[in-house]
Scaffold this motif. Structure first.
Motif, short mmCIF file in Angstrom:
data_model
loop_
_atom_site.label_atom_id
_atom_site.label_comp_id
_atom_site.label_asym_id
_atom_site.label_seq_id
_atom_site.Cartn_x
_atom_site.Cartn_y
_atom_site.Cartn_z
N ILE A 58 12.68 16.70 -1.37
CA ILE A 58 13.36 17.76 -2.18
C ILE A 58 13.49 18.55 -1.55
N ILE A 59 12.14 19.44 -0.86
CA ILE A 59 12.10 20.29 -0.76
C ILE A 59 11.33 20.35 0.85
N ASN A 60 11.64 21.21 1.72
CA ASN A 60 11.40 21.21 2.67
C ASN A 60 9.78 22.37 2.50
N SER A 61 9.26 21.65 2.97
CA SER A 61 7.38 22.05 2.87
C SER A 61 6.94 24.10 3.29
N ASP A 62 8.03 23.23 4.82
CA ASP A 62 8.10 24.21 6.17
C ASP A 62 8.77 25.62 5.50
N VAL A 63 9.32 25.98 4.23
CA VAL A 63 10.72 27.10 3.91
C VAL A 63 10.20 27.76 2.92
N TYR A 64 9.19 28.90 2.80
CA TYR A 64 8.76 29.38 1.73
C TYR A 64 9.95 29.20 0.50
N ARG A 65 11.21 29.88 0.48
CA ARG A 65 11.40 29.36 -0.77
C ARG A 65 12.38 28.41 -1.36
N GLU A 66 12.04 27.12 -0.85
CA GLU A 66 12.15 25.62 -1.32
C GLU A 66 11.26 25.46 -2.27
N ALA A 67 9.44 25.70 -1.64
CA ALA A 67 8.15 26.22 -2.45
C ALA A 67 8.60 26.80 -3.63
N HIS A 68 8.56 27.87 -3.03
CA HIS A 68 8.76 29.11 -4.62
C HIS A 68 9.59 28.73 -5.26
N ALA A 69 10.76 28.00 -5.17
CA ALA A 69 12.04 27.59 -6.07
C ALA A 69 11.29 26.71 -6.94
N LEU A 70 10.73 25.88 -6.60
CA LEU A 70 9.95 25.25 -7.37
C LEU A 70 9.49 25.51 -8.04
N TYR A 71 8.18 26.03 -7.20
CA TYR A 71 6.93 26.13 -8.59
C TYR A 71 8.06 27.53 -10.02
N HIS A 72 8.14 28.16 -9.52
CA HIS A 72 8.75 28.64 -10.84
C HIS A 72 9.30 27.61 -11.34
N ALA A 73 10.34 26.41 -10.86
CA ALA A 73 11.07 25.79 -11.51
C ALA A 73 10.08 24.65 -13.15
N ILE A 74 8.46 24.76 -11.75
CA ILE A 74 7.70 24.11 -12.86
C ILE A 74 7.15 24.87 -13.60
N MET A 75 6.73 26.02 -13.28
CA MET A 75 6.14 27.17 -14.13
C MET A 75 7.03 27.02 -15.72
N GLU A 76 8.45 26.94 -15.24
CA GLU A 76 8.96 27.33 -17.17
C GLU A 76 8.79 26.31 -17.44
N ALA A 77 9.30 25.18 -16.95
CA ALA A 77 8.85 23.81 -17.68
C ALA A 77 7.71 23.50 -18.73
N LEU A 78 6.46 23.51 -17.60
CA LEU A 78 5.35 23.99 -18.41
C LEU A 78 5.21 24.99 -20.02
N HIS A 79 6.05 26.01 -19.69
CA HIS A 79 5.99 27.25 -20.41
C HIS A 79 6.50 25.89 -21.72
N GLY A 80 7.59 25.46 -21.71
CA GLY A 80 8.47 24.77 -22.54
C GLY A 80 7.51 24.04 -23.62
N VAL A 81 6.00 23.05 -22.31
CA VAL A 81 5.43 21.85 -23.03
C VAL A 81 4.47 22.79 -23.74
N THR A 82 4.42 23.57 -23.06
CA THR A 82 3.08 24.11 -24.15
C THR A 82 3.65 25.49 -24.93
N ARG A 83 3.72 25.19 -25.08
CA ARG A 83 4.77 26.98 -26.42
C ARG A 83 4.39 28.04 -25.84
N GLY A 84 4.65 28.67 -24.39
CA GLY A 84 4.55 29.65 -23.85
C GLY A 84 3.17 30.16 -23.44
N GLN A 85 1.89 29.29 -23.78
CA GLN A 85 0.42 29.35 -22.92
C GLN A 85 0.54 28.70 -21.91
#
Length: 143
Positions: A58-85
């Motif tokens: 789904i991402i090319n781990s050799d391309v920083y912007r792809e891993a970076h975009a995935l990281y931010h999407a994960i963190m945003e989803a985790l904020h929802g699950v953990t109610r911001g903390q």
């Protein structure tokens, strides 16, 4: 710029994590992966999702912007699950989650480029069986 209901990447990610809608994803030519993770450490949740994204190309781990975009999407989803903390074990919480990762262009105009969505659904609560409740989170980021 138009964002039709059929191409709403977040909606499809949530539906994929709750159910399987692979026919629509195939029609849209989007890449996807689903998996499960349970942990008292948020870094293990992030690692499981990143690993699934890399293994399923789904991402090319050799391309920083792809891993970076995935990281931010994960963190945003985790904020929802953990109610911001985004804390788990340090505050005596654990999660049992199913996750879905989607990559595609949610716009009819291909020039808009690709986006990545991460949906999480499962339980969060004290690390004692029966002391948890349902939670859902969604993160979307452009690549």
């Amino acid at each position: 710029m138009s964002l039709s209901e059929e191409r709403r990447i977040g909606r499809h990610a949530v539906l994929l994590v709750l159910n399987s809608e692979e026919d629509m994803l195939h029609k849209l030519n989007w890449k996807s992966a689903i998996g499960k993770v349970g942990s008292m450490e948020s870094n293990k949740v992030v690692a499981a999702i990143e690993t699934a994204a890399k293994r399923n190309k789904i991402i090319n781990s050799d391309v920083y912007r792809e891993a970076h975009a995935l990281y931010h999407a994960i963190m945003e989803a985790l904020h929802g699950v953990t109610r911001g903390q985004v804390q788990l074990g340090s505050v005596q919480r654990t999660v049992g989650l199913k996750f879905a990762i989607l990559r595609g262009n949610p716009y009819e105009n291909e020039v808009e480029g690709e986006w990545i969505a991460v949906a999480l659904y499962g339980t969060i609560g004290a690390p004692v069986r029966g002391s948890e409740h349902e939670a859902i989170g969604l993160g979307i980021n452009h690549i």
